[in-house]
Design a protein around this motif. Structure first.
Motif, mmCIF file in Angstrom:
data_model
loop_
_atom_site.group_PDB
_atom_site.id
_atom_site.type_symbol
_atom_site.label_atom_id
_atom_site.label_comp_id
_atom_site.label_asym_id
_atom_site.label_seq_id
_atom_site.Cartn_x
_atom_site.Cartn_y
_atom_site.Cartn_z
ATOM 1 N N GLU A 1 0.816 -1.223 0.000
ATOM 2 C CA GLU A 1 0.000 0.000 0.000
ATOM 3 C C GLU A 1 0.842 1.262 0.000
ATOM 4 O OE1 GLU A 1 -3.293 0.517 2.896
ATOM 5 O OE2 GLU A 1 -2.797 -1.539 3.418
ATOM 6 N N LEU A 2 0.310 2.278 -0.668
ATOM 7 C CA LEU A 2 0.911 3.609 -0.571
ATOM 8 C C LEU A 2 -0.148 4.532 0.008
ATOM 9 C CD1 LEU A 2 2.507 4.015 -4.126
ATOM 10 C CD2 LEU A 2 3.705 3.524 -2.010
ATOM 11 N N CYS B 1 7.416 7.954 -4.664
ATOM 12 C CA CYS B 1 7.093 6.711 -3.986
ATOM 13 C C CYS B 1 6.660 5.692 -5.018
ATOM 14 C CB CYS B 1 5.954 6.908 -2.995
ATOM 15 S SG CYS B 1 6.422 7.945 -1.628
ATOM 16 N N GLY B 2 7.022 4.470 -4.788
ATOM 17 C CA GLY B 2 6.607 3.450 -5.726
ATOM 18 C C GLY B 2 6.616 2.089 -5.080
ATOM 19 N N HIS B 3 5.863 1.187 -5.658
ATOM 20 C CA HIS B 3 6.001 -0.191 -5.213
ATOM 21 C C HIS B 3 5.774 -1.130 -6.384
ATOM 22 C CE1 HIS B 3 1.513 -0.096 -4.083
ATOM 23 N NE2 HIS B 3 1.620 -0.783 -5.173
ATOM 24 N N ALA C 1 5.163 -5.472 -7.231
ATOM 25 C CA ALA C 1 4.952 -6.790 -6.659
ATOM 26 C C ALA C 1 4.856 -7.781 -7.803
ATOM 27 C CB ALA C 1 3.676 -6.816 -5.833
ATOM 28 N N VAL D 1 4.482 -12.147 -8.712
ATOM 29 C CA VAL D 1 4.361 -13.534 -8.270
ATOM 30 C C VAL D 1 4.612 -14.379 -9.500
ATOM 31 C CG1 VAL D 1 2.873 -15.285 -7.261
ATOM 32 C CG2 VAL D 1 2.579 -12.901 -6.596
ATOM 33 N N THR E 1 -2.718 3.930 -2.703
ATOM 34 C CA THR E 1 -2.805 2.739 -3.533
ATOM 35 C C THR E 1 -2.943 1.536 -2.625
ATOM 36 O OG1 THR E 1 -1.169 3.848 -4.890
ATOM 37 C CG2 THR E 1 -1.720 1.613 -5.483
ATOM 38 N N VAL E 2 -3.995 0.775 -2.824
ATOM 39 C CA VAL E 2 -4.208 -0.407 -1.980
ATOM 40 C C VAL E 2 -4.524 -1.618 -2.859
ATOM 41 C CG1 VAL E 2 -5.417 -1.298 0.050
ATOM 42 C CG2 VAL E 2 -5.292 1.163 -0.331
ATOM 43 N N PRO E 3 -3.494 -2.272 -3.375
ATOM 44 C CA PRO E 3 -3.761 -3.449 -4.201
ATOM 45 C C PRO E 3 -3.761 -4.733 -3.368
ATOM 46 C CG PRO E 3 -1.483 -2.786 -4.439
ATOM 47 C CD PRO E 3 -2.071 -1.928 -3.361
ATOM 48 N N PHE F 1 1.950 -12.781 -11.941
ATOM 49 C CA PHE F 1 1.387 -11.469 -11.630
ATOM 50 C C PHE F 1 2.475 -10.420 -11.580
ATOM 51 C CE2 PHE F 1 -2.447 -13.095 -8.938
ATOM 52 C CZ PHE F 1 -2.970 -13.660 -10.076
ATOM 53 N N GLU F 2 2.184 -9.304 -12.171
ATOM 54 C CA GLU F 2 3.108 -8.184 -12.049
ATOM 55 C C GLU F 2 2.313 -6.958 -11.650
ATOM 56 O OE1 GLU F 2 6.100 -7.973 -15.504
ATOM 57 O OE2 GLU F 2 4.479 -9.300 -16.110
ATOM 58 N N HIS F 3 2.830 -6.250 -10.702
ATOM 59 C CA HIS F 3 2.115 -5.074 -10.243
ATOM 60 C C HIS F 3 3.121 -3.969 -10.011
ATOM 61 C CE1 HIS F 3 -0.671 -2.753 -7.643
ATOM 62 N NE2 HIS F 3 0.476 -2.358 -7.147
ATOM 63 N N GLU F 4 2.800 -2.780 -10.467
ATOM 64 C CA GLU F 4 3.674 -1.679 -10.102
ATOM 65 C C GLU F 4 2.859 -0.420 -9.869
ATOM 66 O OE1 GLU F 4 6.091 -1.962 -13.730
ATOM 67 O OE2 GLU F 4 5.512 0.111 -14.063
ATOM 68 N N ALA F 5 3.346 0.396 -8.980
ATOM 69 C CA ALA F 5 2.637 1.629 -8.676
ATOM 70 C C ALA F 5 3.645 2.716 -8.386
ATOM 71 C CB ALA F 5 1.741 1.428 -7.464
ATOM 72 N N THR F 6 3.307 3.921 -8.799
ATOM 73 C CA THR F 6 4.181 5.043 -8.474
ATOM 74 C C THR F 6 3.335 6.236 -8.062
ATOM 75 O OG1 THR F 6 4.105 5.912 -10.712
ATOM 76 C CG2 THR F 6 5.901 4.402 -10.216
ATOM 77 N N THR F 7 3.896 7.072 -7.267
ATOM 78 C CA THR F 7 3.234 8.315 -6.906
ATOM 79 C C THR F 7 4.273 9.425 -6.979
ATOM 80 O OG1 THR F 7 1.823 7.154 -5.370
ATOM 81 C CG2 THR F 7 1.947 9.530 -5.112
#
Lengths: 424, 489
Positions: free
Chosen positions: A350-351, A360-362, A364, A366, B412-414, B425-431
């Motif tokens: 979560e951000l 900021c980044g994340h 993930a 699998v 961001t709440v994945p 699965f691939e997930h990415e997020a930026t702010t």
């Protein structure tokens, strides 16, 4: 002390309440401490253990997962083992009892039981976050642990291993540790089991880094196959402090490791690296929150998970940037190798951002093992199982290698290879 | 990008804090008494001449609703809604359902004209628009007119209001209604099942490619009303349909409730493309008024090789609570979600998607762009999960947030849940905020700051805009720059 009408406790909830009533007579503490304990336990009685409806416990429904609570057994003994890194200074806690020894000048070590007895621990004991079931159970039952203080400016070369060895039954420990301004040290917090029967272990590390402290803290958990391990690592970072935190999970049946870091001083940095080696029928949950509360701070988190058999893994990570915490730079990634069709992994990175001038980044992922890489190795005559083991090893070892200290890297790689040899 | 210049012009023209569609239409209305009870539901059902099974269905949902609690997990704050202080039915007098365009109250036609939605087929054909779009216009609780029905009928496509469909095609409605979003689904969907008043029904039979874009335009007009529309779209084997949805409401100090349910069903090899431009009144600069938009949208890729694609541009509403989802049941099915959520002023957005992989070789793609300005809060909340048997499931998720100003929040709440080793699965997020380098580059070339921001934001959301049908893309681009008005400085 009766359980409230209308609330039907599970077997484990009832056992916890019963255990408390039974142990009440000999839990250490003055009036203030006991009052704090009572308050914590009464919450458990009214609300029970958290379920998946509580967002912080979304993937670990403690109420249904915690089936039984082994009884407290005072008669069991355990003895310390060799440290992970040869030559480390060992501070051992065997079956929940601290074995005190004096260390070099500048490091003061006290038994946490003393702090409970003189009431100085009471205030911190009753401080707890929302949905803090671990703090609640630990606070109710904690008997001992170590309070450690590092003097300002102290630089310690040899790693210090806090070794908690458990042989069945129940144990709750706390480790308040303060690093003075500019202190430098490496601490290994190690939890392991020696018995065959189940143990319930709860542990809270409460760490403070004063301005400019530079600390490497390594948590290595290798509880027994039947054990429940509920642990918390809380830290607050002063200005320009630097915390390098490694968390390695390689044991236990039901594990929840919480990490809560407040990056509270300007110029401070948190580096978190996590390795979760999961196998058997275990359930392991690593829940992490970092609060960037002031401007100009950084954090980076990398979590690598390897999931075999019927194991279930969870990673919840939250980066929180407070209003006005401008120039925050935070990056989190969580990569998982899912190696069995019965394995299961859930991630919730979560951000939560309230300031605009931030990066900021994340990420993930699998995935399964990369087939091209596997083919490459097999084409060179390496048998499939060995090739797979190499790739899995490389996936996690990469993180360990970031530690520059050779002895440390070698020891941790040894621990990981051992685990993979037993499971892959 | 030709639309950019247009965007800049638009930005210049319009003052801060101005909602273009905030006017009110004066037309005599017929309303059910305030409040919610079994009698009100009977009233609505009777107004619509519904068969008994439909009434029972509604009452069942209502009884269920009474046992449910309002969800509190979303990151939105609002005063408690008094569900008994609303009108659940409001229709222009003498209009209890769609009719021929000549019988519709001219005021209502004017309203849609003002909104840029021509309802007279000959005007549409007169050449203003290049491609034909069939429109179902819903005004408060009723559908007032549906265009191009005859032409669509020739192709075998059924496009009408859901009230008409319940009467004219009860078998189809009965077969599909509530199979994607059951009446027990969640608080707002259950409420909608009990009291829904109108919405669109689309049925595209086997092998038919719908000859034109279909669209529904929702307009809330009456005071103190809730709008509860229900849309059901079915694409049979090999069918294709593209559907657009637009919404606006008058500017008022009070908050109004909009709780819709949209169900999509795609059978083998079918494809449904659903696009939304949501522009409900967002409230004024102090956060007064605006629509509460609590919507349940879900698509079911029931057949093999089916595809459902959601594209949304969310610029309006005081509160948005909306998660268009795909259930990827059929093998090789595909789900897509493209979203732009812009929040300014005191708006709160909690939106995202769910991709539930159940079939083998299913794939999904999520592109979400959140833009927060003013003191708004903008949350992406999404779930991607695989079933144990969903071999080779693939997902790619990208959610980027842009912050404009230091008093807003982006979150961001994945939720990522993998249950077999072949899923990938691939997930990415930026702010981040608008890069100073980019802004400087534009300013240096003489582009004023506000226009420069519009330009950069347009670039940021381009990936999603490209997914919109042409007519909508231009409008969406304009909307985004209007929504960001006053966010500079």
């Amino acid at each position: 002390m009766n359980i409230q009408a209308g609330f039907k406790p599970t077997a484990a909830e009832a056992a916890l309440v019963e255990a408390y009533d039974k142990q009440l007579g000999d839990l250490p503490g003055d009036g203030a401490t006991l009052a704090a304990r009572d308050a914590l336990l009464s919450d458990l009685k009214t609300a029970g253990l958290p379920t998946r409806r509580i967002e912080a416990w979304h993937y670990t429904d403690l109420k249904s997962l915690l089936r039984a609570v082994p009884a407290y057994r005072d008669e069991m003994t355990a003895s310390r083992v060799d440290p992970i890194v040869p030559g480390s200074t060992v501070l051992s806690v065997t079956n929940g009892k601290a074995n005190l020894r004096s260390l070099q000048d500048g490091i003061s070590v006290r038994s946490y039981a003393d702090a409970l007895l003189d009431g100085s621990a009471a205030e911190r004991l009753s401080e707890r976050d929302r949905d803090d079931a671990i703090g609640q159970i630990n606070g109710s039952f904690v008997r001992d642990g170590l309070s450690i203080e590092f003097a300002d400016g102290l630089e310690v070369e040899t790693p210090i291993e806090i070794q908690s060895v458990q042989n069945c039954g129940q144990v709750s420990t706390r480790f308040p540790v303060r690093f003075g301004a500019g202190a430098k040290a490496t601490v290994i917090e190690r939890h392991l089991a020696v018995g065959d029967e189940a143990a319930l272990v709860t542990s809270v590390s409460d760490v403070r880094l004063d301005d400019g402290a530079e600390i490497t803290w390594i948590i290595f958990q290798s509880q027994g196959e039947a054990d429940t391990h509920l642990a918390q690592f809380k830290a607050s970072l002063g200005a320009n402090a630097n915390l390098r935190l490694y968390v390695i999970n390689g044991g236990g049946k039901l594990v929840r490791q919480e990490i809560h870091v407040a990056v509270a001083g300007e110029g401070s940095n948190l580096t978190l690296r996590g390795i979760n080696l999961l196998g058997g029928e275990s359930h392991t949950d690593v829940t992490f929150t970092v609060g960037h509360n002031v401007p100009h701070t950084t954090s980076s988190e990398v979590i690598r998970n390897v999931v075999f058999d019927r194991a279930k893994g969870v990673f919840q990570g939250q980066i929180r940037v407070a209003p006005d915490a401008q120039k925050t730079d935070a990056k989190m990634s969580c990569n998982t190798l899912l190696l069995s069709d019965d394995a299961d992994f859930s991630a919730k990175p979560e951000l939560e951002i309230f300031a605009d001038d931030v990066q900021c980044g994340h990420g993930a992922t699998v995935i399964d093992i990369n087939h091209t890489q596997l083919f490459y190795l097999m084409a060179r005559g390496i048998p499939e199982n060995k090739a797979r083991a190499m790739l899995v090893n490389a996936f996690v070892a990469e993180i360990v290698e970031e530690l520059e200290d050779e002895a440390l890297v070698e020891s941790l790689e040894g621990v990981i290879t051992d685990w993979l040899d037993r499971h892959a | 990008m030709p639309a950019v210049q247009e965007t800049i012009d638009q930005v210049r023209q319009i003052d801060v804090d101005q909602y273009k569609y905030g006017f009110e239409t004066t037309v005599e209305m017929e309303k059910a008494p305030k409040g919610l009870s079994e009698d009100i539901i009977r009233f609505i059902s009777a107004k619509k001449n519904e068969p008994d099974w439909m009434l029972e269905w509604r009452l069942g949902a209502y009884r269920r609703w009474l046992t449910l609690e309002e969800p509190a997990w979303a990151r939105v704050n609002y005063p408690k809604i008094d569900f008994n202080d609303l009108y659940y039915y409001a229709a222009p007098k003498n209009q209890s359902g769609p009719m021929s365009i000549d019988d519709v109250d001219p005021e209502i036609i004017k309203t849609y004209e003002k909104l840029g939605i021509p309802l007279r087929e000959q005007e549409i054909l007169a050449g203003v628009q290049k491609s034909k779009v069939a429109v179902d216009a819903v005004f408060d609780s009723v559908s007032v007119v549906t265009t191009f029905k005859e032409e669509l009928k020739k192709a075998g496509v059924i496009f009408m209001s859901i009230s008409e469909a319940i009467r004219e095609h009860p078998d189809l409605v009965k077969k599909y209604l509530g199979t994607v979003v059951p009446t027990t689904d969640n608080f707002y969907a259950t409420l909608n099942s009990a009291v829904f008043t109108d919405g669109s029904f689309v049925f595209v039979p086997k092998g038919v490619r719908c000859p034109m874009e279909l669209s529904t335009y929702f307009r809330i007009n009456e005071r103190d009303t809730g709008q509860f529309e229900r849309t059901l779209i079915i694409a049979e084997e090999g069918a294709y349909v593209s559907y657009l949805e637009g919404c606006t409401a008058p500017q008022r100090d009070e908050n109004q409730l909009h709780a819709a349910v949209v169900e999509l069903v795609a059978l083998d090899d079918a494809e449904i493309k659903y696009s939304t431009v949501q522009n409900w009144y967002p409230g004024d600069k102090d956060g007064k008024g605006g629509i509460y938009n609590f919507v349940t949208k879900r698509g079911d890729c029931r057949g093999k090789n089916s595809k459902i694609s959601w594209t949304q541009v969310e610029t309006g509403s005081a509160i948005t609570w909306k998660y268009p989802s795909c259930i990827l049941r059929g093998d090789n099915s595909r789900g897509e979600f493209y979203s732009i959520a812009v929040s300014n002023g005191h708006q709160q957005v909690d939106s995202g998607t769910k991709m539930i992989h159940l079939g083998k070789n299913t794939s999904s793609r999520i592109i979400s762009k959140g833009i927060a300005a003013g003191v708004s809060q903008n949350t992406y909340r999404g779930q991607v999960s695989t079933h144990r048997k969903a071999e080779n499931a693939r997902n790619f998720t990208q959610c980027d947030s842009l912050l404009i100003g230091d008093r807003c929040g982006a979150h961001t709440v994945p939720y990522i849940e993998a249950k077999n080793s072949t899923s990938h699965f691939e997930h990415e997020a930026t702010t981040s905020k608008i890069s100073e380098d980019q802004l400087f580059y534009c300013l240096q070339r003489g582009i004023p700051e506000e226009a420069a921001i519009a330009l950069i934001v347009n670039g940021f959301v381009k990936e999603v805009i490209q997914e919109l049908p042409m007519e909508f893309a231009v409008e969406a681009q304009k909307l985004i720059s209007i929504s960001l008005e006053g966010s500079v400085g």
